[in-house]
Scaffold this motif. Structure first.
Motif, PDB file in Angstrom:
ATOM      1  N   ARG A   2      -1.615   6.608 -12.728  1.00 26.13           N
ATOM      2  CA  ARG A   2      -2.475   6.285 -11.587  1.00 26.13           C
ATOM      3  C   ARG A   2      -2.667   7.545 -10.767  1.00 26.13           C
ATOM      4  O   ARG A   2      -1.947   8.529 -10.931  1.00 26.13           O
ATOM      5  CB  ARG A   2      -1.822   5.206 -10.697  1.00 26.13           C
ATOM      6  CG  ARG A   2      -1.608   3.878 -11.342  1.00 26.13           C
ATOM      7  CD  ARG A   2      -2.923   3.163 -11.472  1.00 26.13           C
ATOM      8  NE  ARG A   2      -2.720   1.799 -11.928  1.00 26.13           N
ATOM      9  CZ  ARG A   2      -3.647   0.880 -11.903  1.00 26.13           C
ATOM     10  NH1 ARG A   2      -4.847   1.164 -11.453  1.00 26.13           N
ATOM     11  NH2 ARG A   2      -3.407  -0.323 -12.356  1.00 26.13           N
ATOM     12  N   SER A   3      -3.593   7.476  -9.842  1.00 27.03           N
ATOM     13  CA  SER A   3      -3.778   8.611  -8.937  1.00 27.03           C
ATOM     14  C   SER A   3      -2.796   8.505  -7.772  1.00 27.03           C
ATOM     15  O   SER A   3      -2.312   7.415  -7.445  1.00 27.03           O
ATOM     16  CB  SER A   3      -5.210   8.641  -8.400  1.00 27.03           C
ATOM     17  OG  SER A   3      -5.438   7.532  -7.546  1.00 27.03           O
ATOM     18  N   SER A   4      -2.532   9.636  -7.157  1.00 25.42           N
ATOM     19  CA  SER A   4      -1.688   9.633  -5.958  1.00 25.42           C
ATOM     20  C   SER A   4      -2.333   8.766  -4.879  1.00 25.42           C
ATOM     21  O   SER A   4      -1.654   8.043  -4.148  1.00 25.42           O
ATOM     22  CB  SER A   4      -1.483  11.052  -5.431  1.00 25.42           C
ATOM     23  OG  SER A   4      -0.741  11.817  -6.353  1.00 25.42           O
ATOM     24  N   HIS A   5      -3.643   8.842  -4.788  1.00 20.91           N
ATOM     25  CA  HIS A   5      -4.392   8.041  -3.821  1.00 20.91           C
ATOM     26  C   HIS A   5      -4.123   6.550  -4.048  1.00 20.91           C
ATOM     27  O   HIS A   5      -3.880   5.812  -3.092  1.00 20.91           O
ATOM     28  CB  HIS A   5      -5.886   8.355  -3.950  1.00 20.91           C
ATOM     29  CG  HIS A   5      -6.762   7.558  -3.056  1.00 20.91           C
ATOM     30  ND1 HIS A   5      -6.910   7.835  -1.718  1.00 20.91           N
ATOM     31  CD2 HIS A   5      -7.537   6.477  -3.303  1.00 20.91           C
ATOM     32  CE1 HIS A   5      -7.740   6.961  -1.180  1.00 20.91           C
ATOM     33  NE2 HIS A   5      -8.139   6.131  -2.123  1.00 20.91           N
ATOM     34  N   TRP A   6      -4.152   6.105  -5.295  1.00 23.16           N
ATOM     35  CA  TRP A   6      -3.905   4.696  -5.613  1.00 23.16           C
ATOM     36  C   TRP A   6      -2.499   4.280  -5.189  1.00 23.16           C
ATOM     37  O   TRP A   6      -2.309   3.211  -4.604  1.00 23.16           O
ATOM     38  CB  TRP A   6      -4.098   4.442  -7.106  1.00 23.16           C
ATOM     39  CG  TRP A   6      -4.014   2.995  -7.473  1.00 23.16           C
ATOM     40  CD1 TRP A   6      -5.032   2.109  -7.539  1.00 23.16           C
ATOM     41  CD2 TRP A   6      -2.829   2.256  -7.821  1.00 23.16           C
ATOM     42  NE1 TRP A   6      -4.572   0.856  -7.898  1.00 23.16           N
ATOM     43  CE2 TRP A   6      -3.222   0.923  -8.077  1.00 23.16           C
ATOM     44  CE3 TRP A   6      -1.486   2.590  -7.934  1.00 23.16           C
ATOM     45  CZ2 TRP A   6      -2.308  -0.063  -8.443  1.00 23.16           C
ATOM     46  CZ3 TRP A   6      -0.576   1.607  -8.292  1.00 23.16           C
ATOM     47  CH2 TRP A   6      -0.994   0.293  -8.544  1.00 23.16           C
ATOM     48  N   ILE A   7      -1.512   5.145  -5.490  1.00 24.98           N
ATOM     49  CA  ILE A   7      -0.118   4.855  -5.132  1.00 24.98           C
ATOM     50  C   ILE A   7       0.012   4.685  -3.617  1.00 24.98           C
ATOM     51  O   ILE A   7       0.640   3.733  -3.138  1.00 24.98           O
ATOM     52  CB  ILE A   7       0.828   5.973  -5.625  1.00 24.98           C
ATOM     53  CG1 ILE A   7       0.836   6.058  -7.153  1.00 24.98           C
ATOM     54  CG2 ILE A   7       2.241   5.802  -5.059  1.00 24.98           C
ATOM     55  CD1 ILE A   7       1.483   4.892  -7.859  1.00 24.98           C
ATOM     56  N   MET A   8      -0.595   5.570  -2.850  1.00 30.54           N
ATOM     57  CA  MET A   8      -0.490   5.495  -1.394  1.00 30.54           C
ATOM     58  C   MET A   8      -1.207   4.269  -0.849  1.00 30.54           C
ATOM     59  O   MET A   8      -0.689   3.587   0.042  1.00 30.54           O
ATOM     60  CB  MET A   8      -1.035   6.778  -0.761  1.00 30.54           C
ATOM     61  CG  MET A   8      -0.138   7.976  -1.008  1.00 30.54           C
ATOM     62  SD  MET A   8      -0.701   9.479  -0.201  1.00 30.54           S
ATOM     63  CE  MET A   8      -2.031   9.978  -1.292  1.00 30.54           C
ATOM     64  N   ARG A   9      -2.385   3.958  -1.367  1.00 21.32           N
ATOM     65  CA  ARG A   9      -3.106   2.769  -0.910  1.00 21.32           C
ATOM     66  C   ARG A   9      -2.306   1.503  -1.223  1.00 21.32           C
ATOM     67  O   ARG A   9      -2.221   0.587  -0.410  1.00 21.32           O
ATOM     68  CB  ARG A   9      -4.477   2.694  -1.573  1.00 21.32           C
ATOM     69  CG  ARG A   9      -5.474   3.678  -0.985  1.00 21.32           C
ATOM     70  CD  ARG A   9      -6.841   3.505  -1.559  1.00 21.32           C
ATOM     71  NE  ARG A   9      -7.297   2.131  -1.290  1.00 21.32           N
ATOM     72  CZ  ARG A   9      -8.306   1.563  -1.912  1.00 21.32           C
ATOM     73  NH1 ARG A   9      -8.971   2.210  -2.839  1.00 21.32           N
ATOM     74  NH2 ARG A   9      -8.676   0.337  -1.607  1.00 21.32           N
ATOM     75  N   GLN A  10      -1.723   1.441  -2.414  1.00 21.72           N
ATOM     76  CA  GLN A  10      -0.920   0.285  -2.812  1.00 21.72           C
ATOM     77  C   GLN A  10       0.294   0.131  -1.902  1.00 21.72           C
ATOM     78  O   GLN A  10       0.620  -0.975  -1.474  1.00 21.72           O
ATOM     79  CB  GLN A  10      -0.482   0.440  -4.277  1.00 21.72           C
ATOM     80  CG  GLN A  10       0.142  -0.781  -4.867  1.00 21.72           C
ATOM     81  CD  GLN A  10      -0.870  -1.898  -5.079  1.00 21.72           C
ATOM     82  OE1 GLN A  10      -2.070  -1.677  -5.161  1.00 21.72           O
ATOM     83  NE2 GLN A  10      -0.368  -3.105  -5.156  1.00 21.72           N
TER      84      GLN A  10
END
Length: 90
Positions: free
Chosen positions: A24-32
């Motif tokens: 996954r992207s870092s962005h996805w991890i943070m949003r999740q």
């Protein structure tokens, strides 16, 4: 809406490593992570408000079940019995 958050390098690296492991992207991890945190805290706040409302209702009408009554009911449910909820009383 764009939002920026300053995080320490060590946390940024941890997020990057987790994102790579999850593909996954870092962005996805943070949003999740933010989404899960907000949902959990909203539930916690609702639980707290429900407790306050219950206490206020009890103070107004005095209706309750005793610990023993609740414990007996839960024991029946745990044993697989079809038990009715104990009636509230004063």
């Amino acid at each position: 809406m764009a939002v920026s958050v300053k995080i320490e390098d060590s946390m940024r690296e941890r997020i990057h490593n987790l994102a790579n492991a999850r593909q996954r992207s870092s962005h996805w991890i943070m949003r999740q992570a933010i989404q899960e945190y907000v949902e959990r805290e909203e539930k916690r706040q609702q639980f707290h408000q429900d407790a306050i409302n219950s206490w206020e209702k009890y103070q107004a009408d005095g209706l309750h079940v005793t610990h023993a009554e609740a414990d007996q009911w839960l024991a029946k449910l745990e044993a697989g019995e079809d038990a009715e909820i104990p009636q509230c009383h004063q």
